[in-house]
Scaffold this motif. Structure first.
Motif, PDB file in Angstrom:
ATOM      1  N   ASP A 492       0.814  -1.219   0.000  1.00 39.88           N
ATOM      2  CA  ASP A 492       0.000   0.000   0.000  1.00 39.88           C
ATOM      3  C   ASP A 492       0.843   1.263   0.000  1.00 39.88           C
ATOM      4  O   ASP A 492       0.317   2.358  -0.236  1.00 39.88           O
ATOM      5  N   THR A 493       2.163   1.127   0.268  1.00 39.80           N
ATOM      6  CA  THR A 493       3.039   2.304   0.259  1.00 39.80           C
ATOM      7  C   THR A 493       3.713   2.516  -1.099  1.00 39.80           C
ATOM      8  O   THR A 493       4.406   3.510  -1.287  1.00 39.80           O
ATOM      9  N   THR A 494       3.522   1.570  -2.022  1.00 41.84           N
ATOM     10  CA  THR A 494       4.187   1.694  -3.331  1.00 41.84           C
ATOM     11  C   THR A 494       3.781   2.979  -4.034  1.00 41.84           C
ATOM     12  O   THR A 494       4.629   3.735  -4.527  1.00 41.84           O
ATOM     13  N   LEU A 495       2.485   3.237  -4.104  1.00 44.05           N
ATOM     14  CA  LEU A 495       2.004   4.469  -4.726  1.00 44.05           C
ATOM     15  C   LEU A 495       1.029   5.146  -3.756  1.00 44.05           C
ATOM     16  O   LEU A 495      -0.137   5.368  -4.054  1.00 44.05           O
ATOM     17  N   ASP A 496       1.547   5.470  -2.582  1.00 46.86           N
ATOM     18  CA  ASP A 496       0.710   6.140  -1.588  1.00 46.86           C
ATOM     19  C   ASP A 496       0.828   7.653  -1.734  1.00 46.86           C
ATOM     20  O   ASP A 496       1.444   8.156  -2.694  1.00 46.86           O
ATOM     21  N   ALA A 497       0.262   8.392  -0.812  1.00 45.79           N
ATOM     22  CA  ALA A 497       0.266   9.854  -0.892  1.00 45.79           C
ATOM     23  C   ALA A 497       1.683  10.414  -0.875  1.00 45.79           C
ATOM     24  O   ALA A 497       1.979  11.406  -1.555  1.00 45.79           O
ATOM     25  N   VAL A 498       2.576   9.779  -0.109  1.00 42.62           N
ATOM     26  CA  VAL A 498       3.973  10.242  -0.052  1.00 42.62           C
ATOM     27  C   VAL A 498       4.640  10.092  -1.416  1.00 42.62           C
ATOM     28  O   VAL A 498       5.346  10.992  -1.893  1.00 42.62           O
ATOM     29  N   ALA A 549      -2.466  -1.395  -2.916  1.00 45.85           N
ATOM     30  CA  ALA A 549      -1.825  -2.554  -3.526  1.00 45.85           C
ATOM     31  C   ALA A 549      -2.845  -3.402  -4.278  1.00 45.85           C
ATOM     32  O   ALA A 549      -2.566  -3.935  -5.359  1.00 45.85           O
ATOM     33  N   ARG A 550      -4.037  -3.516  -3.749  1.00 49.94           N
ATOM     34  CA  ARG A 550      -5.074  -4.314  -4.401  1.00 49.94           C
ATOM     35  C   ARG A 550      -5.460  -3.713  -5.740  1.00 49.94           C
ATOM     36  O   ARG A 550      -5.615  -4.439  -6.739  1.00 49.94           O
ATOM     37  N   LEU A 571       0.937 -15.719  -7.252  1.00 47.32           N
ATOM     38  CA  LEU A 571       2.330 -15.314  -7.068  1.00 47.32           C
ATOM     39  C   LEU A 571       2.406 -13.905  -6.495  1.00 47.32           C
ATOM     40  O   LEU A 571       1.503 -13.085  -6.684  1.00 47.32           O
ATOM     41  N   LYS A 572       3.511 -13.620  -5.817  1.00 45.66           N
ATOM     42  CA  LYS A 572       3.714 -12.289  -5.268  1.00 45.66           C
ATOM     43  C   LYS A 572       4.053 -11.312  -6.392  1.00 45.66           C
ATOM     44  O   LYS A 572       4.761 -11.652  -7.335  1.00 45.66           O
ATOM     45  N   THR A 573       3.548 -10.108  -6.280  1.00 45.98           N
ATOM     46  CA  THR A 573       3.807  -9.063  -7.274  1.00 45.98           C
ATOM     47  C   THR A 573       4.856  -8.101  -6.733  1.00 45.98           C
ATOM     48  O   THR A 573       4.800  -7.698  -5.569  1.00 45.98           O
ATOM     49  N   GLN A 574       5.790  -7.750  -7.591  1.00 48.16           N
ATOM     50  CA  GLN A 574       6.908  -6.896  -7.190  1.00 48.16           C
ATOM     51  C   GLN A 574       6.885  -5.593  -7.979  1.00 48.16           C
ATOM     52  O   GLN A 574       6.638  -5.585  -9.194  1.00 48.16           O
ATOM     53  N   ALA A 575       7.124  -4.492  -7.288  1.00 48.84           N
ATOM     54  CA  ALA A 575       7.286  -3.195  -7.947  1.00 48.84           C
ATOM     55  C   ALA A 575       8.757  -3.000  -8.282  1.00 48.84           C
ATOM     56  O   ALA A 575       9.638  -3.376  -7.496  1.00 48.84           O
ATOM     57  N   VAL A 576       9.027  -2.446  -9.459  1.00 46.54           N
ATOM     58  CA  VAL A 576      10.406  -2.249  -9.908  1.00 46.54           C
ATOM     59  C   VAL A 576      10.747  -0.768 -10.030  1.00 46.54           C
ATOM     60  O   VAL A 576      11.797  -0.319  -9.580  1.00 46.54           O
ATOM     61  N   ASN A 577       9.861  -0.008 -10.637  1.00 43.88           N
ATOM     62  CA  ASN A 577      10.092   1.430 -10.819  1.00 43.88           C
ATOM     63  C   ASN A 577       8.792   2.197 -10.627  1.00 43.88           C
ATOM     64  O   ASN A 577       7.705   1.689 -10.908  1.00 43.88           O
ATOM     65  N   LEU A 578       8.924   3.432 -10.183  1.00 44.29           N
ATOM     66  CA  LEU A 578       7.842   4.397 -10.257  1.00 44.29           C
ATOM     67  C   LEU A 578       8.147   5.326 -11.420  1.00 44.29           C
ATOM     68  O   LEU A 578       9.303   5.701 -11.640  1.00 44.29           O
ATOM     69  N   ARG A 579       7.129   5.690 -12.164  1.00 46.17           N
ATOM     70  CA  ARG A 579       7.318   6.587 -13.302  1.00 46.17           C
ATOM     71  C   ARG A 579       6.391   7.788 -13.168  1.00 46.17           C
ATOM     72  O   ARG A 579       5.342   7.728 -12.517  1.00 46.17           O
ATOM     73  N   ALA A 580       6.787   8.867 -13.807  1.00 50.97           N
ATOM     74  CA  ALA A 580       5.944  10.058 -13.868  1.00 50.97           C
ATOM     75  C   ALA A 580       6.074  10.647 -15.260  1.00 50.97           C
ATOM     76  O   ALA A 580       7.127  10.539 -15.897  1.00 50.97           O
ATOM     77  N   ARG A 581       5.024  11.244 -15.728  1.00 52.96           N
ATOM     78  CA  ARG A 581       5.014  11.809 -17.083  1.00 52.96           C
ATOM     79  C   ARG A 581       4.400  13.195 -17.044  1.00 52.96           C
ATOM     80  O   ARG A 581       3.282  13.385 -16.568  1.00 52.96           O
TER      81      ARG A 581
END
Length: 665
Positions: A492-498, A549-550, A571-581
């Motif tokens: 849940d912290t992968t793409l949270d408010a921070v 995360a869901r 299977l577990k899902t892994q984050a690799v990069n955050l992107r912005a455009r």
């Protein structure tokens, strides 16, 4: 008033938006020895009032050509001690056919003698294990300078996690050798995977000075001719960027021309209420194919150029060596091949009469009767039938010249159809549900024939199809992509408010550097996800807002199923990069003219599918809105020729674009 110029392998195309919102065009032969000369030639030929132009957008093959021909700046590489051979070792993947017995690895863009190691070490968490030895690093820099290095790539281990040592090396060089261009991996490609990050940084350092030099020369000549505005450049992701970022982001321009064409194809499809498209862009050297379901072109984080992996966002395209200049030959086994070698702009196909002697696709089109020599390029460039016949005869194929030409055209159609399948059926997409957008000089000639091979029944030929890529420069948005490495299990912290605040701040800082007005752009977020242990990832694009995360995992599972035909939610899902455009929308309001041309029609014999057919020849402009013509028919215009096969019908839509539909079989 806006101006767009796109340089292709054979022709340089120009489109400009006049003060009335009408689009005008121009087209001149490219000048490979002096690339920028063709830009000025096109402007002069089209009589563009350069002093009144407010925006100039440009697409060019400068970066690609510098890499393919290995004619970039003499480049050196500084890497962490123990990693000197990272480019030489590579990944051991066989690019292309994995069964090739005598496979040769891609040729590195840098000699091993110009790779030097520096004493330092940072771990995967960004902690300094071995401090940077600045004096030792400077000695390595001096050795490279003595070897004639003009540009330096700095790629230190885990530099994407902590750039402190890379920045220290740059500051050191700036202080003692300010004349040398320095490119840091955490700025060029701030992602994990040492080999890919190193290659991307080295390629950027290799072609960056060439691109910057070209852009500077072009800007100088434009200013001398009266242009006072900014220059913007097309990127591989389908967006434009300010020219001030050109040298530092040269790798983002490697597919600028094809990406501009896809952007234009989406615009033309939208104005004709077409939702799902495949694009086929046939030029003088190659054919580029892309897919845009729902008019959203697929964006991938990597492209392969000459076997080298370049980590930069790009439109997902397949390219084959099938262009008008593609050379036909007989291989050692006695079989006919078409491409990938090309006659290019110089000397060009034999029928151009510029010294070319080898048989090409264009020569075959002339022999088959699809091109009328006196009407080619709007009558401004007459083709030589005798030279085309001589070149085709040189192949020594059995049967008549017409049979040989027909075989060449069948082969090139098959090659392009294979590329269409590569971006559609190979990815679980049925092309029969899509409309093919055919453009480029040769796309409308072959579009319906290629569609037939893959079972498609609708082909849209845009207004002035030969300059579609240049048209894309007028309608493209300004796009700037940023990436932040974040390798962790999805939470849940992968793409949270921070994370959202961090991405927005990075975009605002970059926008300020590029002189973009606050509030004039929007920001989108992206996340690269994969199954834990998977060797590749998928990029999910979203609005810039926090997501659980869901929510992210549900989107990932759906996309993975659509792209690869399976999903593994267990299977577990892994984050690799955050992107912005950063996206600054193009607000241009434009329309295309619908001229009334010569309505005269002429019947002429052509050879297609191994038999003689009587085709109707007419000017495309003479086909009025709402009017239709049954094939076989050939519609001629200055920038291209549209072929309507037997069993197909071409209708001029209210927009002035042509819709070819299969009506039989």
């Amino acid at each position: 008033m806006q101006l767009g110029v796109e340089i292709g392998g054979t022709f340089t195309d120009l489109v400009w938006l006049d003060r009335d919102g009408m689009v005008r065009t121009g087209k001149v032969p490219s000048t490979p020895s002096q690339i920028e000369k063709a830009v000025l030639d096109a402007i002069e030929s089209a009589e563009v009032p350069l002093a009144e132009i407010t925006h100039f957008s440009h697409g060019s093959t400068v970066a690609t050509n510098a890499l393919l021909t290995r004619r970039g700046a003499t480049t050196g590489l500084l890497t962490t001690q123990g990693f000197r051979d990272i480019i030489e070792i590579g990944t051991h993947d066989k690019v292309g056919n994995i069964y090739t017995a005598f496979y040769e690895k891609p040729r590195a863009p840098i000699a091993r003698r110009l790779v030097r190691e520096v004493v330092e070490r940072i771990d995967a968490a960004g902690n300094v294990l071995v401090p940077l030895d600045k004096e030792q690093a400077w000695r390595e820099v001096e050795a490279l300078l003595a070897a004639g290095v003009q540009s330096l790539a700095v790629c230190l281990l885990h530099g994407y996690r902590s750039p402190v040592h890379e920045r220290a090396v740059r500051d050191l060089i700036a202080e003692r050798a300010p004349q040398v261009g320095v490119f840091l991996s955490h700025e060029v490609s701030p992602e994990f995977r040492e080999y890919e990050r190193t290659v991307t940084t080295v390629v950027n350092a290799f072609v960056g000075p060439v691109v910057k030099g070209y852009v500077d020369r072009l800007k100088g000549k434009l200013e001398a001719a009266g242009y006072a505005g900014a220059v913007r450049l097309m990127q591989s992701n389908g967006g434009i960027m300010p020219s001030v970022a050109a040298g530092a982001n040269a790798v983002k321009m490697l597919l600028s021309g094809p990406a501009a064409g896809v952007r234009a194809a989406i615009w033309f499809a939208k104005r004709n209420d077409i939702a799902d498209i495949l694009t086929i862009d046939m030029g003088g050297t190659s054919t580029d194919v892309a897919i845009a379901p729902g008019l959203n072109a697929r964006i991938v984080p990597e492209l392969i150029v000459d076997g080298l992996p370049i980590r930069t966002t790009t439109m997902d395209m397949a390219t084959v060596g099938a262009g008008g200049g593609s050379i036909a030959s007989i291989d050692a086994g006695g079989f006919l091949n078409v491409g990938p070698a090309s006659a290019g702009a110089q000397p060009g196909p034999a029928c151009y009469g510029r010294g070319g002697e080898l048989p090409t696709v264009t020569d075959a089109q002339v022999i088959a009767g699809l091109l009328r020599p006196a009407r080619f390029f709007g009558g401004r460039m007459e083709l030589r039938t005798d030279l085309a016949e001589k070149a085709i005869a040189g192949l020594g194929l059995p049967g008549s010249l017409q049979d040989a030409a027909d075989a060449i055209l069948r082969m090139v159609n098959s090659n392009m159809a294979a590329a269409v399948r590569l971006v559609s059926t190979a990815r679980g997409v049925d092309p029969r549900d899509y409309t093919l957008i055919a453009y480029g000089g040769g796309g409308p000639v072959h579009g319906a024939m290629v569609a037939d091979e893959v079972g498609m029944r609708r082909v849209l030929v845009p207004w002035a199809p030969g300059i579609t890529s240049a048209f894309g420069l007028l309608v493209a948005d300004l796009i700037v992509d940023l990436v932040v490495a974040r390798i962790e299990l999805l939470s849940d912290t992968t793409l949270d408010a921070v994370a959202v605040v961090m991405l927005k701040a990075a975009c605002d800082e970059e926008a300020k550097r590029l002189d973009l007005e606050p509030g004039s752009y929007e920001v989108q977020a992206g996340v690269d996800l994969r199954y834990a242990g998977q060797g590749f990832e998928l990029t999910l694009w979203r609005d810039l807002a926090a997501a659980t995360a869901r929510e992210l995992d549900e989107q990932f599972q759906k996309e993975h199923l659509a792209r690869y035909g399976y999903a593994r939610p267990n299977l577990k899902t892994q984050a690799v990069n955050l992107r912005a455009r950063i996206v600054q929308r193009n607000q241009a309001k434009l329309s295309t003219p619908i001229p009334a041309g010569d309505a005269a029609r002429e019947l002429k014999t052509i050879i297609m599918d191994g038999r003689e057919q009587t085709a109707t020849f007419m000017a495309r402009a003479a086909l009025k809105r709402g009017e239709a013509i049954a094939g076989p028919a050939i519609l001629e215009e200055m920038t291209s020729t549209s072929f309507v096969p037997a069993g197909w019908t071409a209708t001029c839509l209210p927009s002035g674009d042509l819709l070819l539909e299969k009506t039989a079989g």
